[in-house]
Write a protein that holds these residues in place. Structure first.
Motif, PDB file in Angstrom:
ATOM      1  N   GLN A 100       0.719  -1.243  -0.126  1.00  0.00           N
ATOM      2  CA  GLN A 100      -0.023   0.021   0.046  1.00  0.00           C
ATOM      3  C   GLN A 100       0.782   1.389   0.150  1.00  0.00           C
ATOM      4  O   GLN A 100       0.225   2.388   0.072  1.00  0.00           O
ATOM      5  N   VAL A 101       2.115   1.257   0.052  1.00  0.00           N
ATOM      6  CA  VAL A 101       3.190   2.425  -0.084  1.00  0.00           C
ATOM      7  C   VAL A 101       2.779   3.176  -1.140  1.00  0.00           C
ATOM      8  O   VAL A 101       2.799   4.500  -0.916  1.00  0.00           O
ATOM      9  N   PRO A 102       2.660   2.557  -2.475  1.00  0.00           N
ATOM     10  CA  PRO A 102       2.367   3.601  -3.516  1.00  0.00           C
ATOM     11  C   PRO A 102       1.254   4.560  -3.408  1.00  0.00           C
ATOM     12  O   PRO A 102       1.288   5.612  -3.939  1.00  0.00           O
ATOM     13  N   GLU A 103       0.049   3.813  -2.728  1.00  0.00           N
ATOM     14  CA  GLU A 103      -1.102   4.451  -2.654  1.00  0.00           C
ATOM     15  C   GLU A 103      -1.005   5.757  -1.610  1.00  0.00           C
ATOM     16  O   GLU A 103      -1.276   6.703  -1.678  1.00  0.00           O
ATOM     17  N   LEU A 104      -0.079   5.489  -0.459  1.00  0.00           N
ATOM     18  CA  LEU A 104       0.321   6.306   0.373  1.00  0.00           C
ATOM     19  C   LEU A 104       1.087   7.557  -0.364  1.00  0.00           C
ATOM     20  O   LEU A 104       0.818   8.985  -0.157  1.00  0.00           O
ATOM     21  N   VAL A 105       1.828   7.052  -1.279  1.00  0.00           N
ATOM     22  CA  VAL A 105       2.781   8.068  -1.897  1.00  0.00           C
ATOM     23  C   VAL A 105       2.066   9.080  -2.748  1.00  0.00           C
ATOM     24  O   VAL A 105       2.066  10.180  -2.850  1.00  0.00           O
ATOM     25  N   ALA A 106       0.853   8.548  -3.084  1.00  0.00           N
ATOM     26  CA  ALA A 106      -0.063   9.132  -4.062  1.00  0.00           C
ATOM     27  C   ALA A 106      -0.872  10.256  -3.396  1.00  0.00           C
ATOM     28  O   ALA A 106      -1.274  11.250  -4.018  1.00  0.00           O
ATOM     29  N   THR A 107      -1.151   9.790  -1.964  1.00  0.00           N
ATOM     30  CA  THR A 107      -1.786  10.843  -1.479  1.00  0.00           C
ATOM     31  C   THR A 107      -0.841  11.986  -0.893  1.00  0.00           C
ATOM     32  O   THR A 107      -1.364  13.145  -0.699  1.00  0.00           O
ATOM     33  N   VAL A 108       0.191  11.812  -0.795  1.00  0.00           N
ATOM     34  CA  VAL A 108       1.339  12.834  -0.401  1.00  0.00           C
ATOM     35  C   VAL A 108       1.588  13.772  -1.451  1.00  0.00           C
ATOM     36  O   VAL A 108       1.871  14.987  -1.130  1.00  0.00           O
ATOM     37  N   THR A 109       1.741  13.240  -2.701  1.00  0.00           N
ATOM     38  CA  THR A 109       2.116  14.142  -3.934  1.00  0.00           C
ATOM     39  C   THR A 109       1.325  15.380  -4.198  1.00  0.00           C
ATOM     40  O   THR A 109       2.221  16.662  -4.127  1.00  0.00           O
ATOM     41  N   PRO A 110      -0.001  15.664  -4.135  1.00  0.00           N
ATOM     42  CA  PRO A 110      -0.727  16.710  -4.404  1.00  0.00           C
ATOM     43  C   PRO A 110      -0.138  17.899  -3.410  1.00  0.00           C
ATOM     44  O   PRO A 110      -0.353  18.789  -3.552  1.00  0.00           O
ATOM     45  N   VAL A 111      -0.285  17.624  -2.142  1.00  0.00           N
ATOM     46  CA  VAL A 111      -0.074  18.495  -0.848  1.00  0.00           C
ATOM     47  C   VAL A 111       1.494  18.864  -1.068  1.00  0.00           C
ATOM     48  O   VAL A 111       1.859  20.024  -1.210  1.00  0.00           O
ATOM     49  N   LEU A 112       2.510  18.022  -1.720  1.00  0.00           N
ATOM     50  CA  LEU A 112       4.014  18.327  -2.152  1.00  0.00           C
ATOM     51  C   LEU A 112       3.719  19.342  -3.165  1.00  0.00           C
ATOM     52  O   LEU A 112       4.480  20.646  -3.045  1.00  0.00           O
TER      53      LEU A 112
END
Length: 223
Positions: free
Chosen positions: A51-63
């Motif tokens: 599930q790490v790719p999914e977590l990274v995907a949620t972080v990217t827009p904020v970044l």
């Protein structure tokens, strides 16, 4: 003192106060975004590898949204006054770079370079005299990432991911070797660099335990 001179000085002081408040507002916004990033990334300690790719995907827009704030700060800061104002946003910028570097590690297992970190946060070369990513702030962010990776090494084992500590160990030792080749004269940065030895020891203990129990393939580490 000449009344006209006093009036002129007062105007300069007022402009200074006004600019400081505007920068402070943007830094407050920056802090909100970095707190959100830190909160999201903290979930990695309880996230299965799948599930790490999914977590990274949620972080990217904020970044990505941090680009708006860095652009606003660059626009507010007068030419050739970067060093005068940088302390106001330095902590926020380090936290944002930490998040960007951590995301890069989670995504690729690699190190985010200083130019790529600046690019990720939308920091442009032409802002050098107003808003830029200094080497010092970049290195502080990398040290924070190592602190977080030492936690992840422990928590990965708890979640049954026995290879992650070995990968973290190789990555962190390589990074530490790079730090050792730098001429670190900044006292705060030097102290934080020295503290990395404790993180490495913590990671090595996890790797030793995993290897001893034969829970993951033994990796040859030449770093």
């Amino acid at each position: 003192m000449d009344p006209q001179n006093l009036e002129y000085i007062n105007q300069l002081l007022d402009k200074d106060v006004e600019l400081r408040e505007k920068i402070k507002d943007q830094v407050t916004e920056f802090d909100k975004k970095t707190r959100t990033l830190t909160g999201l990334l903290n979930k990695i300690h309880s996230t299965p590898p799948s599930q790490v790719p999914e977590l990274v995907a949620t972080v990217t827009p904020v970044l990505q949204s941090c680009k708006e704030t860095t652009a606003a700060l660059a626009e507010l800061t007068p030419p050739n006054q970067f060093w005068r104002w940088k302390d106001m946003w330095s902590v926020s910028l380090r936290n944002a770079v930490f998040s960007a570097a951590f995301v890069e590690y989670l995504r690729s297992g690699g190190l985010l370079s200083l130019p790529r970190a600046a690019e990720t946060l939308g920091i442009k070369d032409e802002w050098q005299d107003r808003f830029t990513l200094s080497a010092e702030d970049y290195l502080h962010a990398l040290i924070t990432m190592v602190n977080e990776l030492s936690r992840l090494a422990v928590n990965s084992v708890t979640m049954g991911d026995f290879e992650q500590p070995l990968k973290i160990s190789t990555f962190v030792k390589d990074l530490f070797a790079g730090f050792a080749m730098l001429n670190l004269k900044n006292d705060a940065l030097r102290r934080r660099y020295d503290s990395l030895k404790y993180d490495i020891k913590k990671i090595e203990e996890v790797v030793y335990d995993v290897s001893l129990r034969k829970l993951a393939p033994v990796q040859t580490d030449n770093t």
